[in-house]
Design an enzyme around this catalytic site. Structure first.
Site, short mmCIF file in Angstrom:
data_model
loop_
_atom_site.label_atom_id
_atom_site.label_comp_id
_atom_site.label_asym_id
_atom_site.label_seq_id
_atom_site.Cartn_x
_atom_site.Cartn_y
_atom_site.Cartn_z
N HIS A 81 35.00 -21.14 40.89
CA HIS A 81 34.16 -22.04 40.76
C HIS A 81 33.95 -22.09 39.24
CE1 HIS A 81 33.41 -22.82 44.76
NE2 HIS A 81 32.58 -21.82 44.99
N ASP A 105 39.92 -20.07 50.04
CA ASP A 105 38.55 -20.00 50.11
C ASP A 105 38.09 -21.15 50.74
OD1 ASP A 105 36.14 -18.09 48.62
OD2 ASP A 105 35.83 -20.08 48.83
N ASP A 157 36.11 -16.49 53.61
CA ASP A 157 34.92 -17.16 53.90
C ASP A 157 35.19 -18.39 55.07
OD1 ASP A 157 35.75 -18.55 51.83
OD2 ASP A 157 34.14 -18.23 50.68
N HIS A 194 35.31 -22.72 50.28
CA HIS A 194 34.90 -23.70 49.27
C HIS A 194 35.78 -24.18 48.02
CE1 HIS A 194 31.46 -20.63 50.30
NE2 HIS A 194 31.02 -21.90 50.36
N1 6DK Z 1 24.63 -20.18 48.37
C1 6DK Z 1 32.69 -18.60 46.87
O1 6DK Z 1 32.75 -18.08 48.01
C2 6DK Z 1 31.33 -19.00 46.47
O2 6DK Z 1 33.54 -19.76 46.93
C3 6DK Z 1 30.44 -19.81 47.31
C4 6DK Z 1 29.38 -19.83 46.63
C5 6DK Z 1 28.12 -20.92 47.69
C6 6DK Z 1 26.95 -21.25 46.91
C7 6DK Z 1 25.97 -21.77 47.76
C8 6DK Z 1 25.41 -20.91 48.90
C9 6DK Z 1 24.04 -19.10 49.10
C10 6DK Z 1 23.89 -18.76 50.60
C11 6DK Z 1 23.33 -17.80 51.25
C12 6DK Z 1 22.62 -16.81 50.59
C13 6DK Z 1 22.48 -17.03 49.25
C14 6DK Z 1 23.16 -18.17 48.43
F1 6DK Z 1 33.28 -18.14 44.67
C15 6DK Z 1 33.51 -17.69 45.74
F2 6DK Z 1 32.64 -16.33 45.89
F3 6DK Z 1 34.54 -17.45 46.17
O3 6DK Z 1 25.91 -21.17 49.86
ZN ZN Z 2 34.01 -19.43 49.12
#
Ligand code: 6DK
Ligand code: ZN
Length: 366
Positions: free
Chosen positions: A136, A176, A269, A178
Site C-alpha cells: 500500500h 493479498d 489474508d 487488499h
Molecule cells: N484495519 C495489507 O494486508 C494491509 O494489505 C491491510 C490494511 C487494512 C486497513 C484497514 C483495516 C484494521 C482492521 C482490524 C483491526 C485494526 C485495523 F499491507 C498488507 F498488510 F498487506 O482493516
Molecule cells: Zn492485505
C-alpha cells in the site's frame, strides 16, 4: 544440481509493534508463527536461511520521496510514543514505535537481497518473511500497515541497478486480499513491470477504498495493458475462484509477457479463517496457484510476505508454498469446488478490457 531455495527470516523485523502494546492484526507474532511452523516441519533445514540487511536510501528513493524516507528514518528517534502516535494518526492505518524504522529498512533490504540472489541464480527461488508489509505504501505516503513498498523497491533495484543480470521484464502477482495501490502507482506507466492484482473490491468500499483497484485501471502511456486488476465484488471467494482467474487471465497473459522473474506480493489474508479478508483460500489452494507460476522465468519466483492475520492460516499457507518451492509432490492438488457465477462475470469484464493488449484474452471463456 539445482540452486537451493532461500528463506529469509530475521527476528529484528519483530521490533515494529504498536507503541502502547495495543493489539493489532499486523503484529510480530505473525512472523514468529510462520517461522515456528517451518521449523517444526523441517523446512528451515532444507533451505538456505538468510538474515535481513537494511536497504540503502538510494534504492528506496526509486519508489519514495526524500521527505517520506526522512520521516521513516527519523520516526523511531521521535522522542516519545505519544509523538509517534500523533504522526501515525496523520496517515491511514499506520502505527510507529521505536523499532519501526529499522524494521522498515530491513524489510525493504530483505526484498532486494532475496530478489537479487534469485535473479543471479544463486537461489532457484525464495520466500522472504518480512514486515512491515509494503504494497500500500505510495511515493510520499505510508498507509495500510505499510511503510516502504518492499516489492516495488526490489523490482526497481533489478531494473535500474542490475541491468547485467538480464532482468528486463518483471511480473508482480499480488494475491493479498487488499489491492496493491502503491505498487500499481509505482509502475502505472511502465511496461517493464506487469502488475497483476486480485483483491476484494466490493464496489470500491473495501480497503484501500476508492477506485484504484477497478478492472478498468489498465495502466497509462507505455504502461497501458500492463496493469491488471481482478476485483471481487464480495468475500467468500476461494480456491476455485482464484484458479479460474489464473486459468483465464493470469496464466495466458504471463505466457504472452514471458517474464524474466516473478515477484509475488504474498499476503495470506484471502486465506480461510482470516479476520480481515472474508475469503477462503486453503493452503492447498495457495500451493496450486503457486505451482502454476513455477513454469515461468525458469522458476525464478520470489514470495514477499504482505498481509495475513490468522496465525495458523498464514503458517499453514506459507508451509504449503514452501513445499511447492522445494518441489515436494502432492501439495498442489486440484480441488473440485466451483467458482461463483459472479467470478465468471468479473473474469469476462477483465478479459474484454484487456484483450486489445493481450489478444490471448479475446473471446468468451471456453
Ligand atoms: N484495519 C495489507 O494486508 C494491509 O494489505 C491491510 C490494511 C487494512 C486497513 C484497514 C483495516 C484494521 C482492521 C482490524 C483491526 C485494526 C485495523 F499491507 C498488507 F498488510 F498487506 O482493516
Ligand atoms: Zn492485505
Amino acid at each position: 544440481m539445482a540452486a537451493p531455495v532461500g528463506l529469509l527470516y530475521d527476528e529484528r523485523m519483530c521490533a515494529h509493534a504498536t507503541p502502547n502494546g495495543e493489539s493489532h492484526p499486523e503484529n510480530p507474532d505473525r512472523l514468529r508463527s510462520i517461522w515456528r511452523k517451518l521449523q517444526q516441519e523441517g523446512i528451515t533445514d532444507r533451505c538456505v536461511v538468510m538474515e535481513a540487511k537494511e536497504a540503502e536510501d538510494k534504492y528506496i528513493a526509486s519508489v519514495h520521496s526524500q521527505t517520506h524516507i526522512n520521516l521513516i528514518k527519523t520516526i523511531s528517534s521521535a522522542e516519545l510514543d505519544s509523538r509517534r502516535h500523533k504522526i501515525a494518526c496523520k496517515f491511514n492505518s499506520i502505527y510507529f514505535n521505536k523499532g519501526s524504522s529499522e524494521s522498515a529498512y530491513l524489510a525493504a533490504g530483505s526484498a532486494i537481497e532475496v530478489t537479487e540472489k534469485v535473479a543471479k541464480g544463486e537461489l532457484s527461488c525464495a520466500i522472504a518473511l518480512v514486515r512491515p508489509p509494503g504494497h500500500h505504501a505510495e511515493h510520499n505516503e505510508a498507509m495500510g500497515f505499510c511503510l516502504f513498498n518492499n516489492v516495488a523497491i526490489a523490482a526497481n533495484y533489478l531494473l535500474n541497478e542490475k541491468p547485467e543480470l538480464g532482468i528486463r521484464k518483471i511480473l508482480i502477482v499480488d494475491w493479498d486480499v487488499h489491492h496493491g495501490n502503491g505498487t500499481q502507482k509505482t509502475f502505472y506507466d511502465d511496461s517493464r513491470v506487469l502488475f497483476f492484482s486480485v483483491h476484494r473490491f466490493d464496489s470500491g468500499s473495501f480497503y484501500p477504498s476508492g477506485g484504484d483497484g477497478a478492472y478498468c485501471m489498465i495502466g497509462e502511456g507505455p504502461g497501458q495493458g500492463y496493469n491488471i486488476n481482478v476485483p471481487w465484488e464480495h468475500g467468500r471467494c476461494g480456491d476455485a475462484d482464484y484458479l479460474a482467474v489464473w486459468d483465464h487471465v493470469l496464466i495466458p497473459v504471463a505466457e504472452s509477457f514471458n517474464p524474466d522473474i516473478i515477484l509475488v506480493s504474498a499476503g495470506f489474508d484471502a486465506a480461510a479463517g482470516d479476520p480481515l479478508g472474508g475469503c477462503s483460500i486453503t493452503p492447498r489452494g495457495y500451493a496450486f496457484l503457486l505451482e502454476k507460476l513455477k513454469r515461468f522465468a525458469q522458476g525464478k519466483l520470489v514470495l514477499l510476505l504482505e498481509g495475513g492475520y490468522n496465525l495458523s492460516s498464514i503458517a499453514n499457507s506459507v508451509l504449503a508454498c514452501a513445499h511447492v518451492l522445494l518441489g515436494d509432490e502432492g501439495y498442489s492438488r486440484k480441488l473440485n469446488t466451483k467458482p461463483f457465477e459472479s467470478t465468471w462475470r468479473v473474469i469476462q469484464l477483465v478479459r474484454d478490457e484487456l484483450k486489445y493488449y493481450w489478444p490471448v484474452l479475446s473471446g468468451k471463456i471456453p
